[in-house]
Design a protein around this motif. Structure first.
Motif, short mmCIF file in Angstrom:
data_model
loop_
_atom_site.label_atom_id
_atom_site.label_comp_id
_atom_site.label_asym_id
_atom_site.label_seq_id
_atom_site.Cartn_x
_atom_site.Cartn_y
_atom_site.Cartn_z
N GLU A 75 5.41 2.38 -0.43
CA GLU A 75 5.04 2.31 1.58
C GLU A 75 3.93 1.86 1.93
O GLU A 75 3.12 1.40 3.18
CB GLU A 75 6.26 3.10 2.25
N PHE A 76 2.92 3.93 2.18
CA PHE A 76 2.32 3.78 2.46
C PHE A 76 0.71 2.36 2.45
O PHE A 76 0.25 1.93 3.41
CB PHE A 76 1.29 5.03 2.95
N GLN A 77 0.74 2.34 1.50
CA GLN A 77 -0.75 0.89 1.10
C GLN A 77 -0.01 0.17 2.18
O GLN A 77 -0.65 -0.93 2.45
CB GLN A 77 -0.32 1.13 -0.54
N ARG A 78 1.46 -0.46 1.95
CA ARG A 78 2.46 -1.27 2.51
C ARG A 78 1.68 -2.18 3.98
O ARG A 78 1.88 -2.56 4.25
CB ARG A 78 3.61 -1.81 1.80
N LEU A 79 2.21 -0.32 4.14
CA LEU A 79 1.64 -1.28 5.76
C LEU A 79 0.52 -1.06 6.03
O LEU A 79 -0.27 -1.67 7.28
CB LEU A 79 2.34 0.56 6.23
#
Length: 414
Positions: A99-103
């Motif tokens: 989720e961090f990389q997606r954001l």
């Protein structure tokens, strides 16, 4: 060149004198604001809220059949995704990183490690997130590889090591997307708003560092050399600035005079502007005000409703994207035909207080569409014998039999 189109390289084709890359070459700091957007408090808080919200939801595997939907806990992927997708990450850490990389980057890519040989060939061993800084997405428009518009993922581990993955060898999770292939980073679209908030934080930081003292105009009658001017400025800054000089008397020698010129935060509407930047950043992420500690217009009732809105408006599209990609890429065709699928358990978000839940369970059981064991499963309690049997209120009858009791009573009376 093997491919005609490199998705990543199309993001920027020209540069201007105001471009950040050009400024870096000449060591020019355009605005003095850190490029690391995560250093901005609201931006970081939104990241934390979304990554924590996703990582705390258990991912489970289900099978839909003629009898309904039930957990597929006998499938080997059930525990792999629920507990540990790879030997180095728990499920919680795995989803936090994804989720961090997606954001941060707009999308996140995960390599699917499978068994290559033997009777278990094709069976999934683990899922490994790739560093997005080292990944490029390519599209084979020309069909050189043998398949039209094939998507390839190039992972450059170092200068001498490069891996090429087909689309079915990776999980590709996206944020907002214009072409359905690559995602768009939030920080690129909120850049101005985030930098405004960073400037506000920098202003407050310097304000406190200066001991809450305002800058001002040092007046002097007569001529003074540039060297003496710099010396006097440094002397007055040393006497006036810093926390140790806060609320202390400033001696001003003759013939100098000091006049403050910096407006106060109230005069510049600093608080209102800063609050606007916070709301704009939170809105871009779909975060509700009370989640950032703003309880000005919040009550117990509307916070419950805002939590539901957060799930419906913000989390549900993200979770749906994850579930669809996992189901399509990790399951075999015959497993899809047998009704297997993945789904996040969102009960922890939508969970009401215990009294409301028990009253809802009571209605479900008495109405005959919930069994005792289904209720116990929702409360993480063990099942009971005969708990799968549906029961209902004995006074209830089919609509087709309405009025039959009156006919029977009339016959008895006659």
């Amino acid at each position: 060149m093997l491919f005609r189109r490199n998705v990543e390289s199309e993001k920027r084709t020209s540069y201007s004198l105001s471009d950040e890359e050009i400024l870096k070459i000449f060591n020019i700091d355009a605005d003095g604001v850190s490029e690391d957007k995560l250093k901005q408090a609201t931006y970081f808080s939104c990241f934390r809220i979304l990554t924590d919200s996703i990582s705390k939801l258990p991912l489970k595997m289900y099978q839909e059949n003629k009898e309904g939907i039930e957990k597929a806990n006998d499938h080997y992927l059930y525990n792999l995704l629920k507990l540990r997708p790879n030997p180095y990450m728990s499920s919680s850490d795995f989803w936090k990183m994804i989720e961090f990389q997606r954001l941060d980057k707009g999308h996140s890519i995960v390599y699917i490690d499978t068994i290559k040989r033997g009777r278990n060939a094709g069976k999934i061993k683990g899922l490994y997130p790739l560093e997005m800084n080292k990944v490029e997405v390519w599209i084979d428009n020309a069909g050189i590889i043998g398949k039209d518009n094939a998507i390839w993922y190039i992972y450059k581990q170092d200068k001498n090591t490069e891996f090429k993955f087909k689309s079915d060898q990776v999980l590709h999770f996206k944020g907002m997307t214009r072409d359905g292939i690559t995602g768009l980073s939030i920080k690129d679209y909120l850049k101005t708003t985030i930098e405004n908030a960073q400037s506000g934080e920098k202003y407050v930081n310097n304000y406190f560092k200066n001991g809450l003292q305002a800058t001002g105009l040092l007046q002097y009658t007569g001529n003074i050399s540039k060297e003496d001017e710099n010396r006097m400025r440094e002397r007055f800054e040393k006497m006036a600035n810093g926390l140790k000089n806060a609320h202390r008397i400033l001696p001003v020698p003759t013939p100098f005079s000091f006049q403050p010129i910096t407006p106060s935060m109230v005069d510049s509407q600093f608080l209102e502007i800063n609050e606007l930047s916070i709301r704009q950043i939170a809105s871009g992420f779909g975060i509700k005000p009370h989640q950032l500690g703003n309880l000005d217009r919040s009550t117990h009732t509307n916070i419950v409703e805002q939590n539901k809105e957060f799930y419906i408006d913000t989390l549900q599209p993200i979770l749906t994207m994850y579930e669809q990609e996992l189901t399509w890429k990790l399951l075999l065709q015959n497993e899809l035909e047998q009704g297997y699928f993945f789904r996040f358990n969102v009960d922890s978000i939508l969970r009401s207080d215990i009294r409301t839940r028990y009253e809802a369970y009571q209605i479900g059981v008495q109405s005959g569409f919930l069994s005792i064991n289904e209720v116990r499963d929702k409360e993480n309690l063990s099942s009971k014998e005969e708990g799968n049997q549906l029961i209902c209120n004995g006074n209830m009858i089919p609509v087709s039999m309405a009025g039959e009791q009156y006919k029977k009573n009339n016959t008895q009376n006659e």
